[in-house]
Design a protein around this motif. Structure first.
Motif, mmCIF file in Angstrom:
data_model
loop_
_atom_site.group_PDB
_atom_site.id
_atom_site.type_symbol
_atom_site.label_atom_id
_atom_site.label_comp_id
_atom_site.label_asym_id
_atom_site.label_seq_id
_atom_site.Cartn_x
_atom_site.Cartn_y
_atom_site.Cartn_z
ATOM 1 N N LYS A 220 0.874 -1.281 0.027
ATOM 2 C CA LYS A 220 -0.028 -0.040 -0.049
ATOM 3 C C LYS A 220 0.946 1.290 -0.177
ATOM 4 N N ARG A 221 2.045 1.179 0.740
ATOM 5 C CA ARG A 221 2.901 2.437 0.875
ATOM 6 C C ARG A 221 3.613 2.289 -0.675
ATOM 7 N N VAL A 222 3.906 1.390 -0.823
ATOM 8 C CA VAL A 222 4.708 1.268 -2.377
ATOM 9 C C VAL A 222 3.857 2.200 -3.443
ATOM 10 N N GLU A 223 2.383 1.842 -3.334
ATOM 11 C CA GLU A 223 1.698 2.233 -4.294
ATOM 12 C C GLU A 223 1.621 3.724 -3.994
ATOM 13 N N GLU A 224 1.609 4.200 -2.789
ATOM 14 C CA GLU A 224 1.650 5.880 -2.630
ATOM 15 C C GLU A 224 3.050 6.390 -3.072
ATOM 16 N N GLU A 225 3.777 5.896 -2.778
ATOM 17 C CA GLU A 225 5.238 6.440 -3.036
ATOM 18 C C GLU A 225 5.496 6.356 -4.773
#
Length: 240
Positions: free
Chosen positions: A76-81
């Motif tokens: 989920k954080r990968v997608e935001e980054e």
């Protein structure tokens, strides 16, 4: 004294940060202030401060009375980054197309040769370093260094999954090909095609994540992975 303490703290933070994103400290690794302070020959205070900074970066979890753990890669954080990177890079690309020079194109081509060489030698850390430098060129040439710093400071999870894909030859070779295509479209002054290639290049993580997760599941945060230490991690953090 304060400046000296700050410089020591910065050095500890920088060393730990680098070791986390280059996967020397693998996701799930438990660290202790005592061990790291002894290894780096510093007091516990700068180590503790580095842990706090790393926790704000989302790269470690601090659990009182239990330890500090290197965070697993959170998709989920990968997608935001990734989203942040796409927005900023595409915006900067448009500016770069208007001010590019023969020298800036030369820098990109020269960098691409270094990427190929590092990949052939299986020097994955160097490959990633050159990959980042390749993308940074457009920010340097358009004087958007603050934007690049935002990307660098908020890409710890995205960077780690990119490094893992570099270990996989079929994927890493594709990276080289996409970089070459991007250069070609920039030279042709074809912004729309260049933007399309850049978006696909940045979004390829979405396509590759299943393959990467299947090969290295232990490095990724599962949906129910709040229970790393046998109790609710986030509950402990909130109660800190």
């Amino acid at each position: 004294m304060r400046e000296n303490r700050k410089s020591i703290g910065d050095a500890v933070y920088s060393t730990l940060y680098k070791n986390i994103i280059n996967m020397t400290l693998l996701p799930g690794t438990i660290m202790s202030e005592k061990d790291i302070s002894a290894r780096m020959e510093v007091s516990r205070t700068p180590v503790r401060e580095a842990f706090i900074k790393l926790s704000k970066d989302g790269l470690v979890y601090i659990v009182p009375q239990k330890g500090t753990i290197v965070s697993k890669i959170d998709m989920k954080r990968v997608e935001e980054e990734r989203f942040l990177r796409e927005i900023l890079e595409c915006g900067v690309l448009e500016l770069f197309m208007k001010c590019k020079t023969e020298d800036s194109i030369y820098k990109m081509k020269k960098n691409l040769e270094k990427q190929k060489d590092a990949l052939e030698k299986k020097e994955y850390d160097k490959f990633m370093e050159y990959d980042n430098m390749f993308h940074k060129i457009t920010f340097d040439e358009t004087n958007k260094n603050m934007c690049w710093n935002i990307i660098e400071n908020a890409s710890g999870h995205y960077y780690r999954i990119r490094l893992i894909t570099a270990w996989m030859e079929d994927i890493s070779i594709n990276v080289i090909e996409q970089h070459q295509e991007l250069i070609d479209r920039i030279v042709d002054n074809d912004y729309e095609s260049a933007k399309k290639i850049l978006k696909h290049h940045i979004r390829k993580i979405i396509i590759e994540e299943d393959e990467v997760f299947e090969k290295y599941p232990e490095y990724f945060k599962a949906i129910d992975d709040d229970n790393i230490f046998g109790d609710n991690l986030f509950s402990d953090l909130k109660n800190k």
